[in-house]
Design a protein around this motif. Structure first.
Motif, PDB file in Angstrom:
ATOM      1  N   VAL A  16       0.822  -1.216   0.000  1.00  0.00           N
ATOM      2  CA  VAL A  16       0.000   0.000   0.000  1.00  0.00           C
ATOM      3  C   VAL A  16       0.856   1.266   0.000  1.00  0.00           C
ATOM      4  O   VAL A  16       0.380   2.338   0.319  1.00  0.00           O
ATOM      5  N   TRP A  17       2.111   1.111  -0.357  1.00  0.00           N
ATOM      6  CA  TRP A  17       3.041   2.246  -0.433  1.00  0.00           C
ATOM      7  C   TRP A  17       3.081   3.031   0.868  1.00  0.00           C
ATOM      8  O   TRP A  17       3.065   4.250   0.889  1.00  0.00           O
ATOM      9  N   ASP A  18       3.145   2.287   1.971  1.00  0.00           N
ATOM     10  CA  ASP A  18       3.231   2.938   3.280  1.00  0.00           C
ATOM     11  C   ASP A  18       4.576   3.620   3.505  1.00  0.00           C
ATOM     12  O   ASP A  18       4.734   4.412   4.419  1.00  0.00           O
TER      13      ASP A  18
ATOM     14  N   ALA B 271      -8.408  -4.006  13.365  1.00  0.00           N
ATOM     15  CA  ALA B 271      -9.834  -3.891  13.714  1.00  0.00           C
ATOM     16  C   ALA B 271     -10.716  -4.067  12.484  1.00  0.00           C
ATOM     17  O   ALA B 271     -11.738  -4.764  12.540  1.00  0.00           O
ATOM     18  N   ASP B 272     -10.347  -3.433  11.378  1.00  0.00           N
ATOM     19  CA  ASP B 272     -11.125  -3.563  10.141  1.00  0.00           C
ATOM     20  C   ASP B 272     -11.184  -5.012   9.685  1.00  0.00           C
ATOM     21  O   ASP B 272     -12.248  -5.509   9.294  1.00  0.00           O
ATOM     22  N   ALA B 273     -10.045  -5.688   9.723  1.00  0.00           N
ATOM     23  CA  ALA B 273      -9.995  -7.084   9.270  1.00  0.00           C
ATOM     24  C   ALA B 273     -10.852  -7.969  10.181  1.00  0.00           C
ATOM     25  O   ALA B 273     -11.625  -8.800   9.691  1.00  0.00           O
ATOM     26  N   ARG B 274     -10.722  -7.779  11.461  1.00  0.00           N
ATOM     27  CA  ARG B 274     -11.514  -8.594  12.398  1.00  0.00           C
ATOM     28  C   ARG B 274     -12.999  -8.331  12.246  1.00  0.00           C
ATOM     29  O   ARG B 274     -13.806  -9.260  12.277  1.00  0.00           O
ATOM     30  N   SER B 275     -13.377  -7.071  12.053  1.00  0.00           N
ATOM     31  CA  SER B 275     -14.802  -6.768  11.905  1.00  0.00           C
ATOM     32  C   SER B 275     -15.356  -7.321  10.592  1.00  0.00           C
ATOM     33  O   SER B 275     -16.545  -7.563  10.487  1.00  0.00           O
ATOM     34  N   ALA B 276     -14.487  -7.547   9.619  1.00  0.00           N
ATOM     35  CA  ALA B 276     -14.910  -8.156   8.354  1.00  0.00           C
ATOM     36  C   ALA B 276     -14.885  -9.684   8.427  1.00  0.00           C
ATOM     37  O   ALA B 276     -15.164 -10.358   7.443  1.00  0.00           O
TER      38      ALA B 276
ATOM     39  N   ARG C 287      -9.425  -1.565   1.287  1.00  0.00           N
ATOM     40  CA  ARG C 287      -9.929  -1.729  -0.089  1.00  0.00           C
ATOM     41  C   ARG C 287      -9.410  -3.001  -0.756  1.00  0.00           C
ATOM     42  O   ARG C 287     -10.106  -3.596  -1.574  1.00  0.00           O
ATOM     43  N   LYS C 288      -8.215  -3.423  -0.418  1.00  0.00           N
ATOM     44  CA  LYS C 288      -7.590  -4.555  -1.121  1.00  0.00           C
ATOM     45  C   LYS C 288      -7.659  -5.879  -0.362  1.00  0.00           C
ATOM     46  O   LYS C 288      -7.299  -6.912  -0.919  1.00  0.00           O
ATOM     47  N   LEU C 289      -8.080  -5.853   0.872  1.00  0.00           N
ATOM     48  CA  LEU C 289      -8.040  -7.047   1.706  1.00  0.00           C
ATOM     49  C   LEU C 289      -8.881  -8.176   1.116  1.00  0.00           C
ATOM     50  O   LEU C 289     -10.035  -7.978   0.737  1.00  0.00           O
ATOM     51  N   ARG C 290      -8.276  -9.345   1.040  1.00  0.00           N
ATOM     52  CA  ARG C 290      -8.923 -10.549   0.522  1.00  0.00           C
ATOM     53  C   ARG C 290      -8.505 -11.738   1.376  1.00  0.00           C
ATOM     54  O   ARG C 290      -7.438 -11.709   1.989  1.00  0.00           O
ATOM     55  N   PRO C 291      -9.277 -12.812   1.389  1.00  0.00           N
ATOM     56  CA  PRO C 291      -8.869 -14.004   2.142  1.00  0.00           C
ATOM     57  C   PRO C 291      -7.494 -14.500   1.691  1.00  0.00           C
ATOM     58  O   PRO C 291      -7.210 -14.565   0.494  1.00  0.00           O
ATOM     59  N   GLY C 292      -6.663 -14.823   2.648  1.00  0.00           N
ATOM     60  CA  GLY C 292      -5.335 -15.352   2.365  1.00  0.00           C
ATOM     61  C   GLY C 292      -4.292 -14.300   2.021  1.00  0.00           C
ATOM     62  O   GLY C 292      -3.152 -14.641   1.707  1.00  0.00           O
ATOM     63  N   ALA C 293      -4.656 -13.037   2.086  1.00  0.00           N
ATOM     64  CA  ALA C 293      -3.733 -11.971   1.685  1.00  0.00           C
ATOM     65  C   ALA C 293      -2.548 -11.869   2.634  1.00  0.00           C
ATOM     66  O   ALA C 293      -2.679 -12.037   3.844  1.00  0.00           O
ATOM     67  N   ILE C 294      -1.401 -11.586   2.058  1.00  0.00           N
ATOM     68  CA  ILE C 294      -0.201 -11.228   2.805  1.00  0.00           C
ATOM     69  C   ILE C 294       0.068  -9.775   2.442  1.00  0.00           C
ATOM     70  O   ILE C 294       0.319  -9.438   1.289  1.00  0.00           O
TER      71      ILE C 294
END
Length: 129
Positions: A60-62, A112-117, A78-85
């Motif tokens: 994400v160009w952090d 938090a966003d990932a857990r809530s999803a 926006r980009k999070l998907r199952p299995g993502a690294i």
């Protein structure tokens, strides 16, 4: 590793492998090349050591100093998907004074966003069979 030949890459990986085993008592099973760099020589050396080679699904160009913590969080969301690294930086191989406070500040929100999803977190080692 960018400018190393096959012998030097093999020696470096084997020496590091041994240091990890001696230091931790555990045999490493996975490898991610510095800066994600891979070439056929790296592949040969990692196969000899029995490693699974990992990269990242997305970054994400952090490392861009103009990107805020909230933008880093939004980009991951926006980009999070199952299995993502996800590639996030805790340091800077090019600038030892690189400031990663924005990435650190974004991390609790990303989690938090990932857990809530409905996502859960697993160690990378769980992916290696």
């Amino acid at each position: 590793m960018h400018f190393r030949g096959p012998r030097r890459i093999r020696e470096e990986l084997e020496r590091t492998h041994e240091l990890i085993v001696v230091t931790t008592g555990r045999v490493p099973r996975s490898f991610r090349a510095p800066h994600g760099y891979r070439n056929p020589f790296v592949g040969v050396a990692t196969r000899r050591l029995g490693y699974t080679v990992f990269g990242w699904t997305f970054g994400v160009w952090d490392s861009d100093p103009r990107v805020s913590a909230e933008e880093i969080r939004a980009r991951v969301r926006r980009k999070l998907r199952p299995g993502a690294i996800i590639l996030l930086h805790d340091g800077d191989g090019y600038d030892p004074r690189g400031d990663r406070r924005r990435t650190a500040a974004a991390l609790p929100g990303i989690i938090a966003d990932a857990r809530s999803a409905g996502y859960t977190f697993r160690p990378l080692g769980d992916l290696v069979l």
